[in-house]
Design a protein around this motif. Sequence first.
Motif, PDB file in Angstrom:
ATOM      1  N   VAL A  84       1.929  -2.344   4.387  1.00 50.65           N
ATOM      2  CA  VAL A  84       1.912  -0.891   4.271  1.00 50.65           C
ATOM      3  C   VAL A  84       3.346  -0.400   4.101  1.00 50.65           C
ATOM      4  O   VAL A  84       4.242  -0.783   4.864  1.00 50.65           O
ATOM      5  CB  VAL A  84       1.268  -0.261   5.523  1.00 50.65           C
ATOM      6  CG1 VAL A  84       1.357   1.248   5.478  1.00 50.65           C
ATOM      7  CG2 VAL A  84      -0.193  -0.695   5.631  1.00 50.65           C
ATOM      8  N   ALA A  85       3.569   0.428   3.089  1.00 50.24           N
ATOM      9  CA  ALA A  85       4.902   0.978   2.861  1.00 50.24           C
ATOM     10  C   ALA A  85       5.388   1.717   4.094  1.00 50.24           C
ATOM     11  O   ALA A  85       4.582   2.292   4.854  1.00 50.24           O
ATOM     12  CB  ALA A  85       4.874   1.908   1.654  1.00 50.24           C
ATOM     13  N   ASP A  86       6.693   1.722   4.307  1.00 44.38           N
ATOM     14  CA  ASP A  86       7.256   2.340   5.508  1.00 44.38           C
ATOM     15  C   ASP A  86       6.838   3.797   5.653  1.00 44.38           C
ATOM     16  O   ASP A  86       6.493   4.244   6.757  1.00 44.38           O
ATOM     17  CB  ASP A  86       8.785   2.243   5.478  1.00 44.38           C
ATOM     18  CG  ASP A  86       9.280   0.818   5.662  1.00 44.38           C
ATOM     19  OD1 ASP A  86       8.497  -0.029   6.133  1.00 44.38           O
ATOM     20  OD2 ASP A  86      10.453   0.553   5.332  1.00 44.38           O
ATOM     21  N   GLU A  87       6.861   4.546   4.543  1.00 41.18           N
ATOM     22  CA  GLU A  87       6.519   5.962   4.643  1.00 41.18           C
ATOM     23  C   GLU A  87       5.040   6.167   4.967  1.00 41.18           C
ATOM     24  O   GLU A  87       4.661   7.140   5.615  1.00 41.18           O
ATOM     25  CB  GLU A  87       6.886   6.701   3.337  1.00 41.18           C
ATOM     26  CG  GLU A  87       6.052   6.331   2.118  1.00 41.18           C
ATOM     27  CD  GLU A  87       6.595   5.136   1.353  1.00 41.18           C
ATOM     28  OE1 GLU A  87       6.174   4.940   0.195  1.00 41.18           O
ATOM     29  OE2 GLU A  87       7.453   4.414   1.916  1.00 41.18           O
ATOM     30  N   VAL A  88       4.199   5.215   4.530  1.00 42.08           N
ATOM     31  CA  VAL A  88       2.777   5.286   4.848  1.00 42.08           C
ATOM     32  C   VAL A  88       2.553   4.994   6.328  1.00 42.08           C
ATOM     33  O   VAL A  88       1.805   5.688   7.019  1.00 42.08           O
ATOM     34  CB  VAL A  88       1.973   4.309   3.966  1.00 42.08           C
ATOM     35  CG1 VAL A  88       0.504   4.254   4.404  1.00 42.08           C
ATOM     36  CG2 VAL A  88       2.072   4.724   2.501  1.00 42.08           C
ATOM     37  N   SER A  89       3.218   3.956   6.823  1.00 37.34           N
ATOM     38  CA  SER A  89       3.108   3.612   8.237  1.00 37.34           C
ATOM     39  C   SER A  89       3.598   4.756   9.125  1.00 37.34           C
ATOM     40  O   SER A  89       2.988   5.085  10.152  1.00 37.34           O
ATOM     41  CB  SER A  89       3.910   2.347   8.524  1.00 37.34           C
ATOM     42  OG  SER A  89       3.892   2.024   9.889  1.00 37.34           O
ATOM     43  N   GLN A  90       4.703   5.392   8.721  1.00 36.00           N
ATOM     44  CA  GLN A  90       5.242   6.507   9.494  1.00 36.00           C
ATOM     45  C   GLN A  90       4.267   7.672   9.527  1.00 36.00           C
ATOM     46  O   GLN A  90       4.045   8.282  10.579  1.00 36.00           O
ATOM     47  CB  GLN A  90       6.574   6.962   8.894  1.00 36.00           C
ATOM     48  CG  GLN A  90       7.237   8.096   9.670  1.00 36.00           C
ATOM     49  CD  GLN A  90       8.585   8.491   9.072  1.00 36.00           C
ATOM     50  OE1 GLN A  90       9.133   7.782   8.232  1.00 36.00           O
ATOM     51  NE2 GLN A  90       9.117   9.623   9.502  1.00 36.00           N
TER      52      GLN A  90
ATOM     53  N   LEU B 223       0.836  -1.197   0.000  1.00 35.61           N
ATOM     54  CA  LEU B 223       0.000   0.000   0.000  1.00 35.61           C
ATOM     55  C   LEU B 223       0.872   1.248   0.000  1.00 35.61           C
ATOM     56  O   LEU B 223       1.642   1.486   0.933  1.00 35.61           O
ATOM     57  CB  LEU B 223      -0.907   0.025   1.239  1.00 35.61           C
ATOM     58  CG  LEU B 223      -2.204  -0.773   1.183  1.00 35.61           C
ATOM     59  CD1 LEU B 223      -2.942  -0.641   2.500  1.00 35.61           C
ATOM     60  CD2 LEU B 223      -3.101  -0.299   0.041  1.00 35.61           C
ATOM     61  N   ARG B 224       0.775   2.020  -1.090  1.00 33.94           N
ATOM     62  CA  ARG B 224       1.422   3.321  -1.168  1.00 33.94           C
ATOM     63  C   ARG B 224       0.382   4.346  -1.573  1.00 33.94           C
ATOM     64  O   ARG B 224      -0.709   4.009  -2.029  1.00 33.94           O
ATOM     65  CB  ARG B 224       2.555   3.306  -2.208  1.00 33.94           C
ATOM     66  CG  ARG B 224       3.735   2.406  -1.880  1.00 33.94           C
ATOM     67  CD  ARG B 224       4.903   2.629  -2.855  1.00 33.94           C
ATOM     68  NE  ARG B 224       4.472   2.518  -4.240  1.00 33.94           N
ATOM     69  CZ  ARG B 224       4.429   3.537  -5.102  1.00 33.94           C
ATOM     70  NH1 ARG B 224       4.776   4.769  -4.716  1.00 33.94           N
ATOM     71  NH2 ARG B 224       4.016   3.354  -6.365  1.00 33.94           N
ATOM     72  N   THR B 225       0.707   5.620  -1.451  1.00 36.47           N
ATOM     73  CA  THR B 225      -0.213   6.693  -1.832  1.00 36.47           C
ATOM     74  C   THR B 225       0.284   7.377  -3.103  1.00 36.47           C
ATOM     75  O   THR B 225       1.497   7.502  -3.310  1.00 36.47           O
ATOM     76  CB  THR B 225      -0.329   7.733  -0.707  1.00 36.47           C
ATOM     77  OG1 THR B 225       0.983   8.190  -0.342  1.00 36.47           O
ATOM     78  CG2 THR B 225      -0.999   7.133   0.527  1.00 36.47           C
ATOM     79  N   PRO B 226      -0.632   7.848  -3.970  1.00 43.49           N
ATOM     80  CA  PRO B 226      -0.209   8.546  -5.192  1.00 43.49           C
ATOM     81  C   PRO B 226       0.561   9.824  -4.888  1.00 43.49           C
ATOM     82  O   PRO B 226       1.634  10.058  -5.456  1.00 43.49           O
ATOM     83  CB  PRO B 226      -1.525   8.848  -5.900  1.00 43.49           C
ATOM     84  CG  PRO B 226      -2.499   7.872  -5.350  1.00 43.49           C
ATOM     85  CD  PRO B 226      -2.089   7.664  -3.934  1.00 43.49           C
ATOM     86  N   ALA B 227       0.012  10.652  -4.013  1.00 41.58           N
ATOM     87  CA  ALA B 227       0.736  11.824  -3.528  1.00 41.58           C
ATOM     88  C   ALA B 227       1.526  11.401  -2.281  1.00 41.58           C
ATOM     89  O   ALA B 227       1.590  10.212  -1.962  1.00 41.58           O
ATOM     90  CB  ALA B 227      -0.242  12.945  -3.203  1.00 41.58           C
ATOM     91  N   THR B 228       2.120  12.321  -1.573  1.00 40.84           N
ATOM     92  CA  THR B 228       2.796  11.943  -0.334  1.00 40.84           C
ATOM     93  C   THR B 228       1.749  11.476   0.669  1.00 40.84           C
ATOM     94  O   THR B 228       0.603  11.938   0.645  1.00 40.84           O
ATOM     95  CB  THR B 228       3.575  13.120   0.269  1.00 40.84           C
ATOM     96  OG1 THR B 228       2.641  14.112   0.725  1.00 40.84           O
ATOM     97  CG2 THR B 228       4.524  13.730  -0.751  1.00 40.84           C
ATOM     98  N   PRO B 229       2.102  10.555   1.563  1.00 39.15           N
ATOM     99  CA  PRO B 229       1.127  10.117   2.563  1.00 39.15           C
ATOM    100  C   PRO B 229       0.590  11.276   3.390  1.00 39.15           C
ATOM    101  O   PRO B 229      -0.596  11.293   3.751  1.00 39.15           O
ATOM    102  CB  PRO B 229       1.931   9.137   3.432  1.00 39.15           C
ATOM    103  CG  PRO B 229       3.036   8.669   2.569  1.00 39.15           C
ATOM    104  CD  PRO B 229       3.387   9.831   1.690  1.00 39.15           C
ATOM    105  N   GLN B 230       1.439  12.242   3.680  1.00 34.67           N
ATOM    106  CA  GLN B 230       0.990  13.382   4.477  1.00 34.67           C
ATOM    107  C   GLN B 230      -0.094  14.160   3.748  1.00 34.67           C
ATOM    108  O   GLN B 230      -1.092  14.571   4.358  1.00 34.67           O
ATOM    109  CB  GLN B 230       2.174  14.309   4.800  1.00 34.67           C
ATOM    110  CG  GLN B 230       3.183  13.737   5.801  1.00 34.67           C
ATOM    111  CD  GLN B 230       4.102  12.684   5.200  1.00 34.67           C
ATOM    112  OE1 GLN B 230       4.161  12.501   3.980  1.00 34.67           O
ATOM    113  NE2 GLN B 230       4.842  11.983   6.062  1.00 34.67           N
ATOM    114  N   GLU B 231       0.079  14.369   2.425  1.00 33.05           N
ATOM    115  CA  GLU B 231      -0.942  15.062   1.650  1.00 33.05           C
ATOM    116  C   GLU B 231      -2.226  14.243   1.584  1.00 33.05           C
ATOM    117  O   GLU B 231      -3.333  14.767   1.747  1.00 33.05           O
ATOM    118  CB  GLU B 231      -0.432  15.330   0.231  1.00 33.05           C
ATOM    119  CG  GLU B 231       0.646  16.380   0.120  1.00 33.05           C
ATOM    120  CD  GLU B 231       1.149  16.503  -1.313  1.00 33.05           C
ATOM    121  OE1 GLU B 231       0.937  17.590  -1.908  1.00 33.05           O
ATOM    122  OE2 GLU B 231       1.727  15.538  -1.843  1.00 33.05           O
TER     123      GLU B 231
END
Length: 474
Positions: free
Chosen positions: A186-192, A155-163
């Motif tokens: 869940v991708a690491d950046e998404v989990s973070q 699972l990743r997001t098209p934009a940044t996870p924060q956005e």
Amino acid sequence: MPYLPSGFPDGAWLPDVVVELGEVFAAAGFELSLVGGPVRDLFLKRTSGDLDFTTDATPDEILATVEGFADAHWDIGRDFGTIGIRKAGTTLEITTYRAEAYDPSSRKPQVQFGDSLEDDLLRRDFTVNAMALRLPQFELVDPHGGIRDLFARLLRTPATPQESFSDDPLRMMRAARFAAQLGMNVADEVSQAMTEMAPRLEIISAERIQVELVKLINGAHPRTGVDLMVETGLADVVLPEIPALKRLDDEHARHKDVYQHSLQVLEQAADLETDDDGAVPGPDFILRFAALMHDVGKPKTRRFEPGGGVSFRHHDVVGAKMTRKRMQALKFDKNSIKAVSHLVELHMRFYGYGEQDWTDSAVRRYVTDAGDQLERLHRLTRSDVTTRNKKKAARLARAYDDLEDRIAELKEKEELAKIRPHLDGQQIMEILEISPGPQVGKAYKFLLDHRMEHGPVEHDEAVALLKEWAAQNL
């Protein structure tokens, strides 16, 4: 039904109405694409329950385009750019290209219509849902690597996870839900980002959170979803009773890990669901949620005993109250709240059977107290055995087999599901020559208790029992 061209899994198809709608929009000069979950599910060889479309047409233009094509339409989502239609028994939702953003202090999205499919896909929750199929030519649009991530189970997001999570914080719950439904990581950046932004869930309505929670619990991998909620802090906002179990860890190993035990009970309960024509068809949210919540009363009731042991007296009663309160906060309906909290309260009732003789009266009360939750209680109780001691597990299984056999025997003889006192309220009033009031209720309770304790009796004996009781108590 049209089969899709090469590049899609063998046998992938879409209903005729999808192609027909694409042709209608193309004839009117508008773009139309099937988008999101239905496209993802084509690659998973799953049938999607939803058919969602996106277009460059405005809501007014959508309505004008489907006039004469749709059998019915509704515009309850018009302010959000969505028009729903029904054609040949199929429900379709068509939404204008859009970009949504949340005000940090608001629960409602600020709707902004977009002007391109690519911009629309960029604003979607996850790459696996940011794929589209242009109609009617079946052109796949996947600018963010959704297919790659789908087959990598990531699972990743098209934009940044924060956005993405700022646009709609509920997407963090959806990440946990997709982990539970599809077994995705869940991708690491998404989990973070989920961990950093978990408190943002507080601005989301309880009703929306409830919908995602039910889908998560009913997923093929509910343990994965719950664990992700706890690890990222989402559960601290949505279901704080569960991370509290993890904080119940005992460094001296005087009791088992209640958190991991609860997740295992959840898994085992799901495994005991029956087929669609069985007693507890799956996925069954009531059973699964009761399994997850059955020990939430333990943190409040833990006591260290003088001999070094640990007790959790009345954690079933305390847990039932906590479960009821949490479900009320999440806006569950009254019947679901009653069913789940009742199962939590009853989950310890079986223990002790096999170690002491249960009278027929005790069995009757077990069945009567369980009421319409008896089949779920059977499964919850069996699921609650997570010991690694095979002899103990086998002994408990045999004891519960025996209890179920006794219930079946009594049911056959006495119709346990229909247990009533020997006499009804009208008969009580006529025999005792009294009017409606508290005395009738007391007499009714006496007769019901006698029925539980001694089983059915003949009418004349019931009348004599009632008169004898009345002479001493009224």
